[in-house]
Design an enzyme around this catalytic site. Structure first.
Site, PDB file in Angstrom:
ATOM      1  N   ASP A 228      -1.274  -4.976  13.678  1.00 20.98           N
ATOM      2  CA  ASP A 228      -0.928  -3.574  13.499  1.00 20.98           C
ATOM      3  C   ASP A 228       0.585  -3.593  13.556  1.00 20.98           C
ATOM      4  OD1 ASP A 228      -0.059  -0.941  13.946  1.00 20.98           O
ATOM      5  OD2 ASP A 228      -2.060  -0.396  14.588  1.00 20.98           O
ATOM      6  N   HIS A 229       1.230  -3.515  12.408  1.00 16.71           N
ATOM      7  CA  HIS A 229       2.670  -3.811  12.422  1.00 16.71           C
ATOM      8  C   HIS A 229       3.485  -2.798  13.222  1.00 16.71           C
ATOM      9  CE1 HIS A 229       2.998  -0.946   9.081  1.00 16.71           C
ATOM     10  NE2 HIS A 229       4.296  -0.963   9.240  1.00 16.71           N
TER      11      HIS A 229
ATOM     12  N   HIS B  41      -2.130   2.696  13.512  1.00 18.58           N
ATOM     13  CA  HIS B  41      -0.783   2.952  14.030  1.00 18.58           C
ATOM     14  C   HIS B  41      -0.709   4.129  15.004  1.00 18.58           C
ATOM     15  CE1 HIS B  41      -0.117   0.258  10.820  1.00 18.58           C
ATOM     16  NE2 HIS B  41       0.123   1.122   9.861  1.00 18.58           N
TER      17      HIS B  41
ATOM     18  N   LYS C  89       5.812 -10.561  -0.437  1.00 17.25           N
ATOM     19  CA  LYS C  89       7.127 -10.335  -1.037  1.00 17.25           C
ATOM     20  C   LYS C  89       8.013  -9.434  -0.180  1.00 17.25           C
ATOM     21  CE  LYS C  89       7.767  -7.597  -4.754  1.00 17.25           C
ATOM     22  NZ  LYS C  89       7.492  -7.197  -6.129  1.00 17.25           N
TER      23      LYS C  89
HETATM   24  C1  BG6 Z   1       0.927   0.837   6.323  1.00 18.96           C
HETATM   25  C2  BG6 Z   1       0.178   1.826   5.487  1.00 18.96           C
HETATM   26  O1  BG6 Z   1       0.104   0.307   7.305  1.00 18.96           O
HETATM   27  O2  BG6 Z   1       2.036   1.461   6.916  1.00 18.96           O
HETATM   28  C3  BG6 Z   1       1.079   2.467   4.457  1.00 18.96           C
HETATM   29  O3  BG6 Z   1      -0.900   1.187   4.833  1.00 18.96           O
HETATM   30  C4  BG6 Z   1       2.326   3.017   5.093  1.00 18.96           C
HETATM   31  O4  BG6 Z   1       0.388   3.497   3.754  1.00 18.96           O
HETATM   32  C5  BG6 Z   1       2.982   1.989   6.009  1.00 18.96           C
HETATM   33  O5  BG6 Z   1       3.223   3.394   4.083  1.00 18.96           O
HETATM   34  C6  BG6 Z   1       4.134   2.589   6.783  1.00 18.96           C
HETATM   35  O6  BG6 Z   1       4.802   1.565   7.483  1.00 18.96           O
HETATM   36  P1  BG6 Z   1       6.325   1.687   7.852  1.00 18.96           P
HETATM   37  O7  BG6 Z   1       6.620   0.489   8.674  1.00 18.96           O
HETATM   38  O8  BG6 Z   1       7.090   1.722   6.573  1.00 18.96           O
HETATM   39  O9  BG6 Z   1       6.492   2.976   8.603  1.00 18.96           O
END
Ligand code: BG6
Length: 494
Positions: free
Chosen positions: A181-182, A244, A19
């Site tokens: 790993d976004h 991350h 979503k």
């Molecule tokens: C995720 C974590 O991988 O990354 C979350 O599981 C976290 O806990 C999030 O809030 C943060 O991502 P971003 O892109 O909003 O900084």
């Protein structure tokens, strides 16, 4: 465009990630012409849903979360045509055979040559069973390529990650596995290598002769929201540290790769992970890693509950919602340069920043009376603002011999009309093109777990060092001392 086209199988299609991130990403790619018309998306989850209901879920998600509006009805209708929903019991191989039939229809309808991208936005324990059923249900027998995209968390520790990986690898080859790993999909994280390797101003200085320390901050204002159940078993170290934060560290610390190709870059990253000095005793962990948990507090006039009062969190939970660590990278380039990393929930601001602090100029006769010349800083701002700035010293206007730090700033996200792609857009696009540069390879994942497991082991044996910090504050005081011991301090984030 992705001319060839593919079917995208979205496991976990009724979930939060779909979503918030995946539907919007697909729409943006479509809108920008990167998906062509030869694609189909099959939403899969346990729940019964009609195609119409599913398409309306997708629509709502785009209205709420996409950087593009879905106000062009004709475009929306064309896009929605590509979406189908099928309820699926992932333990039932016959259901996968059905899915195979649907896939063939979709291939024919949208002129897709059998390419298949399986996106597993699922709990990790389901990765194995789904992979086996994809194989046993015949879904990997089509003519085109087959790839699997796997969401984090990739395991809970090295052992569970290895089991998971073994299961997946019984079905898919490493080149077919795309571990997300976004953070690696974020524009400014990808920009690190450009800033480093395309600038004569930086690369020659990028070592222990000139850099005093590196600081990586990943702060969040949110608490655990509805994710208490998951988070309480995970904690900040596993949720953010293993992936991350260590990934960003490798991007800063890696040697120049022989070429800017996926394997070459990942080879260099894994070498950094291998060079991390592991903590060799509980005492070592205690003095180099600080852990905290938020207690009740206040931010921007709102009262916030403590972590232990959150839904699905145990009353006596010792899960950390914050950690800071001093990490040594034991190689030629970085010997003696501490890397400080910190992350936490319920901190005062949402930001991700990397600060490179350069060594101070030698005290010299020119500024003999100035013992406090500020060091030069290079700050890479990952989010929400995207940009870089450099702190340099300059003359204070109108005052003789007076020096003040000034900032030279490039703000990418401030540029009007620049609407940078979301991390997930980039990553989905890369997976479909078969480019795994910004996905984590198994050896990276394993090495990162090995490092993190030592910390987790020390914490498991003794929770005496868990420090409470009020929600809305910058975390435990001990994190300040971690740097103060070395004569440094955290640079304030913006
Ligand atoms: C995720 C974590 O991988 O990354 C979350 O599981 C976290 O806990 C999030 O809030 C943060 O991502 P971003 O892109 O909003 O900084």
């Amino acid at each position: 465009t992705l001319g060839q086209g593919a079917v995208y199988y979205l496991f976990g299609a009724t979930g939060d990630l779909a979503k918030r991130k995946l539907f919007p990403a697909l729409f943006s790619l479509y809108k920008e012409g990167k998906l062509s018309e030869n694609f189909a998306v099959v939403g899969l989850a346990r729940r019964t849903r009609t195609n119409e209901q599913f398409r309306s879920d997708v629509y709502e998600s785009i209205v709420e979360f996409c950087r593009y509006k879905a106000d062009d009805t004709e475009l929306w209708n064309r896009f929605a045509e590509h979406f189908e929903y099928m309820p699926l019991d992932i333990n039932n191989v016959d259901a996968f055979r059905e899915l195979g039939k649907l896939s063939e229809q979709l291939d024919a309808k949208f002129d897709i040559p059998g390419n298949r991208l399986f996106y597993l936005a699922l709990a990790p324990e389901l990765f194995g069973p789904v992979s086996f059923n994809l194989r046993d249900g015949g879904l990997l027998e089509s003519a085109g390529w087959h790839r699997v995209v796997i969401e984090k968390p990739f395991g809970y520790d090295l052992e569970s990650a290895r089991k998971l990986n073994d299961q997946i690898r019984q079905v898919f080859r490493e080149e077919e596995v795309f571990r997300i790993d976004h953070y690696l999909g974020k524009e400014m994280v990808q920009n690190i290598q450009v800033i480093r390797f395309a600038n004569a101003l930086f690369e020659p200085l990028w070592n222990n002769n000139h850099i005093a320390n590196v600081q990586i901050t990943l702060s969040e204002t949110v608490g655990v929201e509805e994710r208490g159940g998951y988070y309480d078993k995970s904690g900040a170290l596993r949720d953010m540290g293993q992936n991350h934060m260590l990934q960003m560290l490798t991007m800063i610390a890696m040697e120049p790769p022989s070429r800017l190709h996926g394997e070459d870059i990942r080879d260099e990253k894994v070498k950094v992970l291998r060079s991390l000095r592991s903590y060799n005793s509980h005492e070592d962990v205690r003095s180099n890693v600080i852990r905290g948990q938020y207690s009740a507090g206040e931010a921007r006039g709102t009262q916030l509950p403590g972590y232990r009062e959150e839904d699905s969190v145990g009353e006596g939970s010792n899960t950390e919602t914050y950690f800071a660590a001093k990490i040594a990278v034991d190689n030629f380039r970085w010997a003696g340069v501490p890397f400080y990393i910190r992350t936490g929930k319920r901190l005062p601001v949402k930001t991700t920043e990397v600060v490179i602090e350069f060594k101070s100029m030698p005290q010299n006769v020119l500024f003999a009376q100035r013992h406090d010349l500020a060091p030069n800083l290079l700050v890479i701002r990952v989010n929400p603002t995207e940009g870089i700035y450099i702190k340099v010293n300059a003359k204070t206007p109108g005052v003789d011999n007076s020096v003040q730090p000034v900032a030279m700033e490039f703000c990418q996200s401030c540029q009007i009309g620049l609407n940078t792609p979301e991390a997930y857009e980039r990553l989905i696009h890369d997976a479909v093109r078969g480019d795994s540069t910004y996905f984590t390879r198994w050896d990276e994942v394993a090495q990162a777990w090995e490092f993190v497991d030592r910390i987790a082991a020390a914490w498991r044996d003794d929770s005496g060092d868990l420090k409470q910090y009020p929600a809305g504050s910058w975390g435990p005081k001990a994190a300040e001392e971690l740097l103060a011991k070395d004569g440094f301090h955290w640079w304030p984030v913006n």
